[in-house]
Design a protein around this motif. Structure first.
Motif, short mmCIF file in Angstrom:
data_model
loop_
_atom_site.label_atom_id
_atom_site.label_comp_id
_atom_site.label_asym_id
_atom_site.label_seq_id
_atom_site.Cartn_x
_atom_site.Cartn_y
_atom_site.Cartn_z
N LEU A 130 0.81 -1.22 0.00
CA LEU A 130 0.00 0.00 0.00
C LEU A 130 0.84 1.27 0.00
CD1 LEU A 130 -2.80 -1.11 2.48
CD2 LEU A 130 -2.99 -0.82 0.00
N VAL A 131 2.04 1.21 0.55
CA VAL A 131 2.84 2.42 0.77
C VAL A 131 4.03 2.54 -0.18
CG1 VAL A 131 4.25 3.59 2.51
CG2 VAL A 131 2.16 2.44 3.20
N GLN A 132 4.57 1.41 -0.63
CA GLN A 132 5.87 1.37 -1.29
C GLN A 132 6.01 2.33 -2.47
OE1 GLN A 132 6.51 -0.16 -4.56
NE2 GLN A 132 8.70 0.10 -4.42
N HIS A 133 5.10 2.27 -3.43
CA HIS A 133 5.29 3.06 -4.65
C HIS A 133 5.24 4.57 -4.38
CE1 HIS A 133 5.73 3.68 -8.89
NE2 HIS A 133 4.68 4.46 -8.91
N ARG A 134 4.25 5.01 -3.64
CA ARG A 134 4.16 6.45 -3.33
C ARG A 134 5.36 6.90 -2.51
NH1 ARG A 134 -1.72 5.53 -1.90
NH2 ARG A 134 -0.69 4.93 0.00
N TRP A 135 5.79 6.05 -1.57
CA TRP A 135 6.93 6.39 -0.73
C TRP A 135 8.18 6.51 -1.60
CZ3 TRP A 135 11.71 4.67 0.73
CH2 TRP A 135 12.24 5.23 1.90
N MET A 136 8.37 5.58 -2.53
CA MET A 136 9.54 5.63 -3.42
C MET A 136 9.52 6.87 -4.30
SD MET A 136 11.63 3.22 -2.69
CE MET A 136 12.76 3.41 -4.05
N LEU A 137 8.34 7.23 -4.81
CA LEU A 137 8.24 8.45 -5.62
C LEU A 137 8.70 9.67 -4.84
CD1 LEU A 137 4.79 7.87 -7.39
CD2 LEU A 137 7.05 7.96 -8.50
N LYS A 138 8.37 9.70 -3.58
CA LYS A 138 8.68 10.86 -2.74
C LYS A 138 10.14 10.85 -2.24
CE LYS A 138 6.95 13.37 1.26
NZ LYS A 138 5.97 13.41 2.35
N VAL A 149 10.21 3.70 6.73
CA VAL A 149 10.34 2.98 5.46
C VAL A 149 9.12 2.08 5.34
CG1 VAL A 149 12.86 3.03 5.39
CG2 VAL A 149 11.71 1.11 6.48
N PRO A 150 8.68 1.77 4.12
CA PRO A 150 7.52 0.89 3.97
C PRO A 150 7.75 -0.46 4.66
CG PRO A 150 8.02 1.96 1.89
CD PRO A 150 9.15 2.29 2.83
N GLY A 151 6.79 -0.83 5.49
CA GLY A 151 6.88 -2.08 6.23
C GLY A 151 7.35 -1.93 7.65
N LEU A 152 7.74 -0.72 8.06
CA LEU A 152 8.32 -0.54 9.39
C LEU A 152 7.30 -0.76 10.52
CD1 LEU A 152 10.79 0.19 11.08
CD2 LEU A 152 10.10 2.59 10.92
N VAL A 153 6.08 -0.26 10.35
CA VAL A 153 5.08 -0.40 11.42
C VAL A 153 4.78 -1.88 11.67
CG1 VAL A 153 2.70 0.10 12.08
CG2 VAL A 153 4.10 1.88 11.02
N SER A 154 4.52 -2.63 10.60
CA SER A 154 4.24 -4.05 10.78
C SER A 154 5.47 -4.80 11.28
CB SER A 154 3.70 -4.67 9.49
OG SER A 154 4.60 -4.48 8.43
N THR A 155 6.66 -4.35 10.88
CA THR A 155 7.88 -4.96 11.39
C THR A 155 7.93 -4.85 12.91
OG1 THR A 155 9.19 -4.63 9.39
CG2 THR A 155 10.41 -4.71 11.46
N ILE A 156 7.69 -3.67 13.42
CA ILE A 156 7.73 -3.47 14.87
C ILE A 156 6.67 -4.33 15.56
CG2 ILE A 156 7.33 -1.76 16.71
CD1 ILE A 156 8.63 0.31 14.70
#
Length: 176
Positions: free
Chosen positions: A26-34, A115-122
């Motif tokens: 859900l986050v990766q592509h927009r986050w990478m663009l930014k 970074v994308p995935g950090l919240v679920s990682t924690i």
């Protein structure tokens, strides 16, 4: 593998993967663009990887995640039917997933932010710790290193395949 281990470790693994990869997808592509330019400026050697990740839109990333999920579901089913080396195969995948979570933490520390995935990682770290600890109790150090390495190598190779499938299927979807 004991019935209790299957209940609290094996069966939740696909769900843990879904939670983690849903956040990434859900986050990766927009986050990478930014953030790509900032990352590449700060860490020039990451340019090829950053450009590759930038080329994966949300659909391509989702297709790659589904391919990986199918492998985890197959490994989970294999444990349930008590296949030969099922515990070792499952452990290899779990150890690779746990290393993947640690990579997200390292990435976040390096860029000093999300970074994308950090919240679920924690959220998944306690589950990951419990799983690695449980694997540690049933494997000696050499087996742990061997299966962990095999899982990481498989993860790296399969990630390339999954991303290729994601891009290829995305292109096919656009041409229909």
């Amino acid at each position: 593998m004991s019935a209790l281990s299957v209940l609290y470790l094996v069966l939740p693994f696909p769900l843990a993967f879904i939670i983690h990869d849903a956040e990434e997808t859900l986050v990766q592509h927009r986050w990478m663009l930014k953030h790509t330019e900032d990352i590449v400026t700060k860490f020039p050697r990451t340019r090829p990887m950053a450009e590759h990740l930038l080329s994966l839109d949300t659909k391509a990333f989702a297709i790659a995640a589904i391919e990986e999920l199918l492998i985890l579901l197959a490994a989970t089913c294999y444990v349930l039917i008590d296949g030969i080396y099922a515990m070792q195969i499952w452990s290899a995948l779990f150890l690779a997933f746990s290393v993947h979570l640690i990579v997200h933490i390292i990435q976040a520390i390096c860029i000093k932010g999300y970074v994308p995935g950090l919240v679920s990682t924690i959220l998944l770290l306690p589950y990951s710790f419990l799983g690695v600890e449980s694997i540690w109790y049933v494997m000696n150090g050499m087996e742990l290193a061997l299966w962990g390495t095999a899982g990481i190598v498989f993860m790296i190779v399969n990630l390339r395949v999954a991303h290729w499938l994601g891009k290829k299927n995305r292109e096919n979807i656009h041409t229909i």
